[in-house]
Design a protein around this motif. Structure first.
Motif, PDB file in Angstrom:
ATOM      1  N   CYS A 195       0.821  -1.212   0.000  1.00 51.21           N
ATOM      2  CA  CYS A 195       0.000   0.000   0.000  1.00 51.21           C
ATOM      3  C   CYS A 195       0.862   1.272   0.000  1.00 51.21           C
ATOM      4  O   CYS A 195       0.591   2.209  -0.748  1.00 51.21           O
ATOM      5  N   GLY A 196       1.906   1.292   0.842  1.00 55.50           N
ATOM      6  CA  GLY A 196       2.758   2.483   0.915  1.00 55.50           C
ATOM      7  C   GLY A 196       3.422   2.777  -0.432  1.00 55.50           C
ATOM      8  O   GLY A 196       3.540   3.931  -0.841  1.00 55.50           O
ATOM      9  N   GLU A 197       3.814   1.719  -1.133  1.00 55.78           N
ATOM     10  CA  GLU A 197       4.460   1.918  -2.446  1.00 55.78           C
ATOM     11  C   GLU A 197       3.486   2.517  -3.451  1.00 55.78           C
ATOM     12  O   GLU A 197       3.861   3.381  -4.247  1.00 55.78           O
ATOM     13  N   VAL A 198       2.253   2.032  -3.418  1.00 53.85           N
ATOM     14  CA  VAL A 198       1.252   2.575  -4.344  1.00 53.85           C
ATOM     15  C   VAL A 198       1.004   4.049  -4.014  1.00 53.85           C
ATOM     16  O   VAL A 198       0.952   4.898  -4.904  1.00 53.85           O
ATOM     17  N   PHE A 199       0.938   4.375  -2.732  1.00 53.84           N
ATOM     18  CA  PHE A 199       0.798   5.787  -2.345  1.00 53.84           C
ATOM     19  C   PHE A 199       1.988   6.605  -2.852  1.00 53.84           C
ATOM     20  O   PHE A 199       1.817   7.699  -3.376  1.00 53.84           O
ATOM     21  N   ARG A 200       3.187   6.070  -2.686  1.00 51.96           N
ATOM     22  CA  ARG A 200       4.380   6.833  -3.095  1.00 51.96           C
ATOM     23  C   ARG A 200       4.451   7.032  -4.612  1.00 51.96           C
ATOM     24  O   ARG A 200       5.095   7.954  -5.082  1.00 51.96           O
ATOM     25  N   SER A 201       3.782   6.143  -5.360  1.00 53.99           N
ATOM     26  CA  SER A 201       3.846   6.261  -6.823  1.00 53.99           C
ATOM     27  C   SER A 201       2.817   7.263  -7.355  1.00 53.99           C
ATOM     28  O   SER A 201       2.789   7.554  -8.547  1.00 53.99           O
ATOM     29  N   LEU A 202       1.975   7.804  -6.468  1.00 54.45           N
ATOM     30  CA  LEU A 202       0.946   8.750  -6.936  1.00 54.45           C
ATOM     31  C   LEU A 202       1.578  10.063  -7.367  1.00 54.45           C
ATOM     32  O   LEU A 202       2.588  10.497  -6.786  1.00 54.45           O
ATOM     33  N   ASP A 203       0.965  10.698  -8.332  1.00 53.45           N
ATOM     34  CA  ASP A 203       1.362  12.046  -8.744  1.00 53.45           C
ATOM     35  C   ASP A 203       1.024  12.991  -7.575  1.00 53.45           C
ATOM     36  O   ASP A 203      -0.137  13.071  -7.154  1.00 53.45           O
ATOM     37  N   THR A 204       2.026  13.690  -7.075  1.00 52.25           N
ATOM     38  CA  THR A 204       1.790  14.517  -5.876  1.00 52.25           C
ATOM     39  C   THR A 204       0.968  15.772  -6.206  1.00 52.25           C
ATOM     40  O   THR A 204       0.615  16.518  -5.308  1.00 52.25           O
ATOM     41  N   ARG A 205       0.657  15.969  -7.500  1.00 54.01           N
ATOM     42  CA  ARG A 205      -0.201  17.117  -7.840  1.00 54.01           C
ATOM     43  C   ARG A 205      -1.679  16.763  -7.707  1.00 54.01           C
ATOM     44  O   ARG A 205      -2.528  17.635  -7.740  1.00 54.01           O
ATOM     45  N   THR A 206      -1.983  15.453  -7.569  1.00 51.36           N
ATOM     46  CA  THR A 206      -3.389  15.064  -7.430  1.00 51.36           C
ATOM     47  C   THR A 206      -3.820  15.221  -5.973  1.00 51.36           C
ATOM     48  O   THR A 206      -2.984  15.303  -5.066  1.00 51.36           O
ATOM     49  N   GLU A 207      -5.143  15.229  -5.798  1.00 47.29           N
ATOM     50  CA  GLU A 207      -5.677  15.406  -4.444  1.00 47.29           C
ATOM     51  C   GLU A 207      -5.208  14.284  -3.517  1.00 47.29           C
ATOM     52  O   GLU A 207      -4.784  14.521  -2.385  1.00 47.29           O
ATOM     53  N   LEU A 208      -5.251  13.057  -4.039  1.00 49.01           N
ATOM     54  CA  LEU A 208      -4.846  11.918  -3.219  1.00 49.01           C
ATOM     55  C   LEU A 208      -3.341  11.946  -2.947  1.00 49.01           C
ATOM     56  O   LEU A 208      -2.898  11.654  -1.826  1.00 49.01           O
ATOM     57  N   GLY A 209      -2.560  12.339  -3.973  1.00 52.25           N
ATOM     58  CA  GLY A 209      -1.113  12.471  -3.786  1.00 52.25           C
ATOM     59  C   GLY A 209      -0.785  13.495  -2.707  1.00 52.25           C
ATOM     60  O   GLY A 209       0.095  13.284  -1.874  1.00 52.25           O
ATOM     61  N   GLN A 210      -1.528  14.590  -2.706  1.00 54.33           N
ATOM     62  CA  GLN A 210      -1.343  15.634  -1.697  1.00 54.33           C
ATOM     63  C   GLN A 210      -1.718  15.115  -0.309  1.00 54.33           C
ATOM     64  O   GLN A 210      -1.011  15.344   0.672  1.00 54.33           O
ATOM     65  N   ALA A 211      -2.835  14.396  -0.249  1.00 52.10           N
ATOM     66  CA  ALA A 211      -3.289  13.846   1.043  1.00 52.10           C
ATOM     67  C   ALA A 211      -2.229  12.900   1.586  1.00 52.10           C
ATOM     68  O   ALA A 211      -1.882  12.943   2.779  1.00 52.10           O
ATOM     69  N   PHE A 212      -1.673  12.061   0.701  1.00 52.55           N
ATOM     70  CA  PHE A 212      -0.641  11.126   1.154  1.00 52.55           C
ATOM     71  C   PHE A 212       0.545  11.879   1.757  1.00 52.55           C
ATOM     72  O   PHE A 212       1.007  11.551   2.853  1.00 52.55           O
ATOM     73  N   LEU A 213       1.033  12.902   1.029  1.00 53.84           N
ATOM     74  CA  LEU A 213       2.188  13.660   1.536  1.00 53.84           C
ATOM     75  C   LEU A 213       1.896  14.260   2.906  1.00 53.84           C
ATOM     76  O   LEU A 213       2.709  14.178   3.831  1.00 53.84           O
ATOM     77  N   GLU A 214       0.700  14.812   3.002  1.00 54.23           N
ATOM     78  CA  GLU A 214       0.314  15.497   4.235  1.00 54.23           C
ATOM     79  C   GLU A 214       0.291  14.527   5.426  1.00 54.23           C
ATOM     80  O   GLU A 214       0.905  14.772   6.459  1.00 54.23           O
ATOM     81  N   TYR A 215      -0.383  13.388   5.247  1.00 59.33           N
ATOM     82  CA  TYR A 215      -0.531  12.454   6.367  1.00 59.33           C
ATOM     83  C   TYR A 215       0.766  11.698   6.655  1.00 59.33           C
ATOM     84  O   TYR A 215       1.167  11.560   7.803  1.00 59.33           O
ATOM     85  N   SER A 216       1.417  11.195   5.598  1.00 61.59           N
ATOM     86  CA  SER A 216       2.599  10.355   5.844  1.00 61.59           C
ATOM     87  C   SER A 216       3.736  11.169   6.460  1.00 61.59           C
ATOM     88  O   SER A 216       4.497  10.648   7.271  1.00 61.59           O
ATOM     89  N   SER A 217       3.828  12.452   6.110  1.00 62.85           N
ATOM     90  CA  SER A 217       4.915  13.262   6.672  1.00 62.85           C
ATOM     91  C   SER A 217       4.697  13.504   8.166  1.00 62.85           C
ATOM     92  O   SER A 217       5.620  13.868   8.875  1.00 62.85           O
ATOM     93  N   ARG A 218       3.459  13.279   8.626  1.00 67.72           N
ATOM     94  CA  ARG A 218       3.185  13.404  10.068  1.00 67.72           C
ATOM     95  C   ARG A 218       3.213  12.046  10.768  1.00 67.72           C
ATOM     96  O   ARG A 218       2.965  11.960  11.965  1.00 67.72           O
ATOM     97  N   GLY A 219       3.419  10.985   9.987  1.00 68.72           N
ATOM     98  CA  GLY A 219       3.418   9.641  10.581  1.00 68.72           C
ATOM     99  C   GLY A 219       2.013   9.138  10.831  1.00 68.72           C
ATOM    100  O   GLY A 219       1.789   8.225  11.621  1.00 68.72           O
ATOM    101  N   GLU A 220       1.033   9.735  10.128  1.00 64.53           N
ATOM    102  CA  GLU A 220      -0.370   9.348  10.322  1.00 64.53           C
ATOM    103  C   GLU A 220      -0.876   8.549   9.129  1.00 64.53           C
ATOM    104  O   GLU A 220      -0.291   8.582   8.047  1.00 64.53           O
TER     105      GLU A 220
END
Ligand code: ADP
Length: 209
Positions: A43-68
């Motif tokens: 799951c983490g790899e699929v999240f990391r492969s997302l385009d960070t310009r998309t809403e989900l990519g942004q959400a991933f960056l936001e949560y994972s950088s907080r350890g959430e």
């Protein structure tokens, strides 16, 4: 994502690789995914492969950088869509392949949302009670794999706490089904793999290549 299965679809034969960050889930999942008829979903790899310009990519960056954890509905939808794409591309054949899940379900709600879609046959719980060992492994990985969430000790500690409070209860969800095999994750990777393979060999009706 719909909580029930579309008509005519059987739940996926599933193996769960379960454990704290740094316990070696990815190593084992990748190795298992190299065997014909075993398909690894990290799951983490699929999240990391997302385009960070998309809403989900942004959400991933936001949560994972907080350890959430990323919110459950988004996560399970991502999982569901990714699996559908793998099926369409012929990379996962649900009628003959095992699905090897690593990093999902990561809390009880995700387990509930996914329950009608997967038929869990084994849960491999990789344990490492020595938190310092896990932290050391994650720091090493930060350098090797360029993982931002592994580089910061505060984020690492938060992820370990998230694991204890949110992810571990997933074990209770599957406990009544008696599928869980506990494996000492501090052993050499090949010894962990041996135990996982032994657990798989106990299952009936193994797929042929
Ligand atoms: P690790 O298990 O080492 O923490 P992962 O690569 O599995 O690493 O996950 C990295 C991050 O991705 C998590 O900290 C979390 O923010 C997010 N993530 C991965 N899987 C899930 C999931 N099933 N639900 C919610 N968030 C997830």
């Amino acid at each position: 994502m719909a909580p029930s299965l579309p008509p005519g679809r059987n739940p996926y034969r599933t193996l769960l690789i379960f454990g704290a960050p740094g316990s070696g889930k990815g190593t084992q999942g990748t190795a298992l995914g190299g065997i014909p008829r075993f398909v690894h979903f990290a799951c983490g790899e699929v999240f990391r492969s997302l385009d960070t310009r998309t809403e989900l990519g942004q959400a991933f960056l936001e949560y994972s950088s907080r350890g959430e954890l990323v919110p459950d509905e988004l996560t399970v939808k991502l999982w569901d869509e990714h699996i559908d794409r793998m099926v369409d591309a012929g990379r996962f054949k649900p009628d003959i392949d095992f699905l090897v899940l690593d990093g999902i379900p990561r809390n009880q709600r995700q387990a509930e949302l996914m329950d009608s879609h997967i038929s869990v046959e084994r849960v491999f719980h990789l344990t490492c009670p020595d938190r310092d060992k896990l932290i050391a492994r994650l720091k090493k990985r930060a350098l090797k794999d360029n993982r931002l969430d592994d580089a910061n000790e505060e984020v690492i500690r938060k992820r370990l706490l998230t694991y204890e409070t949110e992810t571990k209860p997933v074990l209770d969800f599957y406990k009544p089904r008696g599928l869980t095999k506990v494996i000492d994750a501090t052993q050499p990777p090949v010894a962990v793999m041996k135990e996982i393979l032994e657990g798989i060999m106990e299952l009936g009706d193994l797929p042929t290549a």
